[in-house]
Write an enzyme that holds these catalytic residues in place. Structure first.
Site, PDB file in Angstrom:
ATOM      1  CE  LYS A 185      -3.848  -1.600   2.933  1.00  9.43           C
ATOM      2  NZ  LYS A 185      -4.974  -1.724   1.363  1.00  9.43           N
ATOM      3  NE  ARG A 235     -10.758 -10.492  -1.956  1.00 10.91           N
ATOM      4  CZ  ARG A 235     -11.170  -9.048  -2.852  1.00 10.91           C
ATOM      5  NH1 ARG A 235     -11.721  -9.563  -3.747  1.00 10.91           N
ATOM      6  NH2 ARG A 235     -11.232  -7.671  -2.678  1.00 10.91           N
TER       7      ARG A 235
HETATM    8  N1  BES Z   1      -8.567  -3.697   4.260  1.00  6.00           N
HETATM    9  C1  BES Z   1      -8.046  -2.836   3.201  1.00  6.00           C
HETATM   10  C2  BES Z   1      -9.735  -2.280   2.639  1.00  6.00           C
HETATM   11  C3  BES Z   1      -9.953  -1.558   3.539  1.00  6.00           C
HETATM   12  C4  BES Z   1      -9.805  -0.205   2.937  1.00  6.00           C
HETATM   13  C5  BES Z   1     -10.333  -1.377   4.619  1.00  6.00           C
HETATM   14  C6  BES Z   1     -10.001   0.804   3.393  1.00  6.00           C
HETATM   15  C7  BES Z   1     -11.068   0.060   5.491  1.00  6.00           C
HETATM   16  C8  BES Z   1     -10.243   1.314   4.688  1.00  6.00           C
HETATM   17  C9  BES Z   1      -8.372  -4.514   2.618  1.00  6.00           C
HETATM   18  O1  BES Z   1      -7.482  -5.870   2.404  1.00  6.00           O
HETATM   19  C10 BES Z   1      -7.788  -4.246   0.918  1.00  6.00           C
HETATM   20  O2  BES Z   1      -6.812  -3.665   0.873  1.00  6.00           O
HETATM   21  N2  BES Z   1      -8.473  -4.398  -0.186  1.00  6.00           N
HETATM   22  C11 BES Z   1      -8.209  -3.773  -1.417  1.00  6.00           C
HETATM   23  C12 BES Z   1      -8.625  -5.017  -2.071  1.00  6.00           C
HETATM   24  C13 BES Z   1      -7.924  -4.354  -3.841  1.00  6.00           C
HETATM   25  C14 BES Z   1      -6.537  -4.938  -3.810  1.00  6.00           C
HETATM   26  C15 BES Z   1      -9.454  -5.642  -4.427  1.00  6.00           C
HETATM   27  C16 BES Z   1      -8.634  -2.573  -1.946  1.00  6.00           C
HETATM   28  O3  BES Z   1     -10.413  -1.730  -1.129  1.00  6.00           O
HETATM   29  O4  BES Z   1      -8.313  -1.453  -2.614  1.00  6.00           O
HETATM   30 MN    MN Z   2      -5.975  -5.253   1.786  1.00  4.92          MN
END
Ligand code: BES
Ligand code: MN
Ligand code: ZN
Length: 496
Positions: free
Chosen positions: A274, A348
C-alpha cells in the site's frame, strides 16, 4: 474515566449538577417547574433564545440561595418523535455537557407545563440514556502518560419513576456496552501491541464470562490445510492465530448461530504494498474480528439464551522475503485453488478458510462474517451503512431491521452469477480480485464460494468500524460497529 451510572426514584437533590428537560415548546417537567417558582428560569430560557430543540443545552445561572453548582436544561424537541437512538444520543449529549462535574442528577421526566404532572419516562428510554452516557464517555487514552489521573470519578444519577425497572434492564444490558467498548479498544490498539498472539490472549479472557475458547496456532491450522490463510501469514514474523469462542446459552442440541471476523492485525498490502499515506489506519483491519469478540462478550455477559460461535482469524499482512507473491496459487481448506493476483486482497483469503472451517465444524443455523474488506465499500456507501451481502433474504431483512433499531445501519448489495464470473481464473479455480469495477461485490462473490448452502451474510465494515464520523455516543476513532447490531439480531430473532 467512566461515570458510575445510578438509577433512583428519589426526589430532586439540592446539591451538585442538575439536568432538567424541556420540550420543543420549551415546557419544563415537574422538577424544572419546581425550580421555576419565581419564573426566573423561564425568563432565562427566553432571554437566551433557547427553543428546547432536540439535544440543545442551556446553562442556567443557579439562584444565589441555591446549593446547586450548575443547572442545565436539555431540549427534547418533539417528544412524540423520540426513537431509541434519540435517547442514546441524549445520554451522550448530557454526558458531554457535564463531563467535568462530579455529582450529576438528571431529572428524567417528560415536560408538560406548569401545574400538570409530568408523564414519566419508560424504563427502556431511561436505560438508553444511561447506555448513551456510558458509550459517550469511552476514550482510548491508555498510552497518555500524563493526562490519565486528572479527572475525578463521576456519578451520574438518573432520577426517574421507572428507576427500579430501568436498573433491572441496566444490569442485563451493561455487558452489551462493555462489548462495544471491548471492540473499540481492540481496534484502537496499535499493531505492535495487538499481534495475532496478543489478540488470541485477549479472546481467552472471555473464558471468565463462561465462554469456551480454543486457539489454533500455525501448526493446528496447517493440519487443517488452511493454506489460503497461511499464505497471507507467511510474510510476517508474527505467527497467525484463530480463536474459536463458544457461548452455550441455548438448548444443548440446538445448532449454533455463527459469527466470523477478519482479524488482520495490520495490513501493509504485502508485496502489493500500500502507499504510505494513511497506512496507519490499517491497524484497524481487524475491526470485523473485534466486533465478533465484543459480541461474544455481550452475549455471554447478558447470558443470552442462544448457542453462538465466534471465530476470529488473526494474521498480519507484511512484505517479507518469505511473503507470498502476486501470481502464487494456494489451495484453500475447501480444496478450491486461488490465484493470488494481489496480495492486498488478503481479507477474503483469510475468511475463505475461516468460513469453511466454521461451516464444516459447527453446521450453524447461519453464518455472518464481518470484515473491513474493501476500500470500494467506502466509495459506494461512505461511513453511514455497512455493505450487506447475503444469500438469504430472511437473514438480510432481520439484519436491516436490527440496523435501523440500533442505528448500526446496513445496506444490501447484489450478488449474482454475472458478478461471480468476474473472479474466475485462467490458472486456478478463482482469482482473488475481480476487475476494476464492483470491487466490494466481487469480494462478496469470493466469500460466497466458501459458505455452501448455509444462510450467510457478509458485512463489509471498512467504512463503519473505524474513522467514521463521530456521533453523540462515539468520540473515538473506533466505533465498535456491529456489536449492538448483532446482539439485537440475536435478541430479536434467535433466543429461546
Ligand atoms: N483492508 C483493506 C480494505 C480497507 C480499505 C479497509 C480502507 C479499511 C479502509 C483490504 O485488505 C484491501 O486492501 N482491499 C483492497 C482490495 C483490492 C486489492 C482488490 C482495496 O480495497 O483496495
Ligand atoms: Mn489489504
Ligand atoms: Zn485488509
Amino acid at each position: 474515566m467512566m461515570p458510575t451510572i445510578k438509577f433512583t426514584a428519589a426526589a430532586m437533590p439540592a446539591k451538585g449538577t442538575l439536568v432538567v428537560f424541556a420540550d420543543g415548546d420549551n415546557k419544563l417537567g415537574a422538577a424544572g417547574n419546581a425550580l421555576d417558582k419565581s419564573g426566573a428560569l423561564t425568563k432565562a430560557i427566553k432571554a437566551a433564545g433557547f427553543k428546547g430543540g432536540f439535544g440543545k443545552t442551556l446553562d442556567i445561572l443557579t439562584p444565589r440561595d441555591s446549593d446547586l453548582d450548575r443547572m442545565i436544561v436539555v431540549g427534547l424537541g418533539d417528544v412524540k418523535k423520540l426513537t431509541e437512538f434519540h435517547w442514546l444520543r441524549l445520554g451522550g449529549r448530557i454526558r458531554a455537557s457535564v463531563a467535568g462535574n462530579v455529582k450529576v442528577a438528571v431529572m428524567v421526566e417528560l415536560p408538560q407545563g406548569e401545574g400538570k404532572k409530568s408523564p414519566s419516562v419508560g424504563a427502556k428510554n431511561c436505560l438508553d440514556l444511561g447506555v448513551g452516557a456510558r458509550l459517550a464517555s469511552y476514550r482510548f487514552d491508555r498510552y497518555k502518560t500524563k493526562k490519565r489521573s486528572r479527572s475525578k470519578p463521576q456519578t451520574l444519577t438518573l432520577h426517574a419513576k421507572s428507576a427500579s425497572a430501568a436498573k433491572k434492564l441496566w444490569d442485563g444490558q451493561e455487558g452489551v456496552s462493555d462489548g462495544v467498548m471491548l471492540a473499540r479498544d481492540l481496534v484502537n490498539e496499535p499493531a505492535n501491541i495487538l499481534t495475532p498472539k496478543d489478540f488470541a490472549k485477549r479472546a481467552m479472557q472471555l473464558k471468565k464470562l463462561g465462554c469456551a475458547v480454543e486457539v489454533l496456532d500455525e501448526k493446528a491450522m496447517k493440519a487443517l490445510k488452511m493454506e489460503a490463510l497461511l499464505g497471507v501469514a507467511r510474510g510476517s514474523r508474527n505467527p497467525p492465530r484463530m480463536a474459536i469462542i463458544q457461548w452455550k446459552g441455548g438448548a444443548s442440541k440446538e445448532r449454533p448461530v455463527a459469527f466470523v471476523g477478519k482479524g488482520v492485525t495490520f495490513d501493509t498490502g504485502g508485496i502489493s504494498l500500500k502507499p504510505a499515506g494513511g497506512m496507519e489506519d490499517m491497524k484497524g483491519d481487524m475491526g470485523g474480528a473485534a466486533a465478533v469478540a465484543g459480541l461474544m462478550h455481550a452475549l455471554a455477559a447478558r447470558k443470552a439464551k442462544v448457542n453462538a460461535v465466534g471465530i476470529i482469524a488473526m494474521v498480519e499482512n507484511m512484505p517479507d522475503g518469505d511473503a507470498q507473491r502476486p501470481g502464487d496459487i494456494v489451495k484453500s481448506m475447501s480444496g478450491q485453488t486461488i490465484e493470488v493476483l494481489n496480495t492486498d486482497a488478503e481479507g477474503r483469503l483469510v475468511l475463505a478458510d475461516a468460513l469453511w472451517h466454521c461451516n464444516k465444524k459447527f453446521k450453524p443455523k447461519f453464518m455472518i462474517n464481518l470484515a473491513t474488506l474493501t476500500g470500494a465499500i467506502l466509495v459506494a456507501l461512505g461511513n453511514q451503512h455497512a455493505g450487506l451481502f447475503s444469500n438469504n433474504d430472511e437473514l438480510s431483512e432481520q439484519l436491516s431491521a436490527a440496523g435501523l433499531d440500533t442505528n448500526e445501519k446496513v445496506w444490501r448489495m447484489p450478488l449474482t452469477p454475472e458478478y461471480d464470473k468476474l473472479i474466475d481464473s485462467k490458472n486456478a479455480d478463482m482469482k482473488n480480485i475481480g476487475g476494476r469495477y464492483a470491487g466490494s461485490i466481487t469480494a462478496g462473490q469470493f466469500l460466497q464460494r466458501f459458505v455452501g448452502k448455509t444462510p450467510w451474510a457478509h458485512l463489509d465494515v471498512a467504512g463503519t468500524a473505524m474513522a467514521s464520523p463521530q456521533t453523540e455516543i462515539n468520540k473515538s476513532w473506533a466505533s465498535g460497529f456491529g456489536v449492538r447490531l448483532l446482539d439485537r439480531l440475536v435478541a430479536d430473532n434467535y433466543e429461546s
